[in-house]
Scaffold this motif. Structure first.
Motif: not given
Length: 407
Positions: A29, A84, A91
């Motif tokens: 991320t 996430r 995502h």
């Protein structure tokens, strides 16, 4: 000079250094955040970000718990690696996306809550907020423990919202499923005289929380082996999927489950059954699972057909839940049939003994009055008591076989 021969501008190392500073982690991320073209988002180029935004990002990114930052009028998202998995298939496009655009399916619930945080500067929290999210290609029942906290400027203006959250879906779903199993576990069979009576007793228990059991049907075998629907809930029209009677040899999922006496089987009932909508929302259950009710070495007690919650995946925990329901129902039915057999044995013994006593007294009176010869009396006693004696023999053989006297 760069390797391509293009002169490096003075802004490039500054921007790279700033992104490395804001998103320093080696996780997926953080790498995504460094690669995001923030200038194309409502936040604009990072070189123009306020000190408050930079400080908020530095708080969110290294956190070990799922954290999310919603910033500015459009509540643009910046989140850490622990958050996430919450995004599912949203995502990676969810990074830098306005919150209402990312979570349209839940914004009717979330929007007013966030609006109060931004407008009034008040924090908000819940322990198990129900949200319907689309993260894996279907509308999903989810539960969340969260805290919304305002992020303020030096002069007190609310610039964004800190979100600390933990998904508690598994805990909440397990809680109401186990509650349904527990309700069955405490059903007393003491006053229940037959399997049919038991089914009518337990069906309201299954129907009590339709999140756990959206609809169900309980089938019992009749003397000929056919399966008869003894009780049901949540069904408008059983039609072909869950008819009132299923012949034992029919090519039907209920009969298949009875014959297999093994693991459950699932089939889709689109067009075969009209079920009531889920209590969670407008979706109507379209899948049903059939489970034979029997112990490994015992007779078939029946078949349980359970509609699956359309807002939950049919995964291993769901399979465990349905198995527990079936085991509990099997135990109840076994207890009722055992008690029914005991009552029958006791009644047979009582009738046989009473009949033999009555016949014996009658023959004795006739013999005493010399109205019967000894030979005729014994013949009459033998013939007249044959039915009672058969019952006595049945009880005696059962006692020898089981080692138990009837109660």
């Amino acid at each position: 000079m760069t390797t391509s021969g293009r002169p490096r501008t003075t802004a490039e190392p500054t921007r790279l250094t700033l992104l490395d500073s804001l998103f320093p982690g080696t996780d997926e991320t953080s790498a995504l955040a460094r690669a995001t073209d923030w200038a194309r988002t409502p936040l604009g180029d990072p070189s123009a970000w306020s000190s408050e935004l930079s400080a908020a990002i530095r708080t969110v990114m290294p956190a070990s718990i799922p954290m999310l930052l919603w910033w500015g009028p459009q509540l643009v998202q910046v989140y850490n690696d622990a958050y996430r998995p919450i995004c599912g298939v949203k995502h990676p496009r969810s990074m830098g996306q306005p919150a209402a655009e990312c979570w349209p399916e839940a914004w009717a619930e979330l929007g007013p809550r966030v609006g109060r945080v931004v407008g009034l500067g008040e924090s908000d929290h819940e322990q198990a907020l129900l949200l319907f999210l689309e993260r894996y290609g279907y509308v999903e029942e989810t539960y969340w423990r969260y805290s919304f906290s305002p992020v303020r400027s030096m002069d007190g203006e609310v610039l964004g919202v800190f979100v600390a959250t933990t998904e508690v879906t598994a805990t909440e779903v397990e809680r109401y499923r186990l509650a349904a199993v527990h309700e069955l576990a405490v059903v007393s069979t003491a006053a229940i005289r037959s399997a049919e009576d038991l089914v009518h007793r337990v069906e309201p228990v299954l129907a009590r929380d339709r999140r756990a059991v959206p609809f169900a049907a309980l089938y019992l075998p009749d003397p000929g082996g056919d399966l008869v629907r003894a009780a049901a809930h949540g069904i408008v029209d059983g039609s072909r999927a869950l008819p009132e009677r299923v012949p034992s040899g029919a090519a039907h999922p209920v009969a298949d489950a009875a014959r297999a006496r093994g693991p459950r089987s699932v089939h889709t009932i689109d067009g075969e059954l009209v079920a009531e909508p889920s209590p969670l929302g407008a979706l109507v259950p379209t899948d049903v699972v059939h489970v034979p009710l029997c112990s490994p070495d015992g007779p078939l007690e029946g078949v349980l057909s359970v509609g699956l919650n359309p807002y939950r995946p049919d995964d291993r925990p769901y399979e465990t839940f349905v198995t527990l329901l079936a085991r509990q129902l099997t135990a109840l039915l076994t207890d009722v049939r055992a008690a029914e057999h005991e009552r029958s044995r006791a009644e047979n013994l009582e009738v046989a003994l009473r009949t033999n006593r009555t016949i014996g007294m009658a023959v004795g009176v006739l013999m005493a009055s010399r109205r019967l010869s000894d030979e005729d009396a014994f013949r009459l006693l033998r013939d007249a008591s044959s039915t009672a004696n058969r019952k006595l023999r049945d009880v005696a053989e059962d006692v020898v076989h089981t080692g138990r006297l009837p109660h």
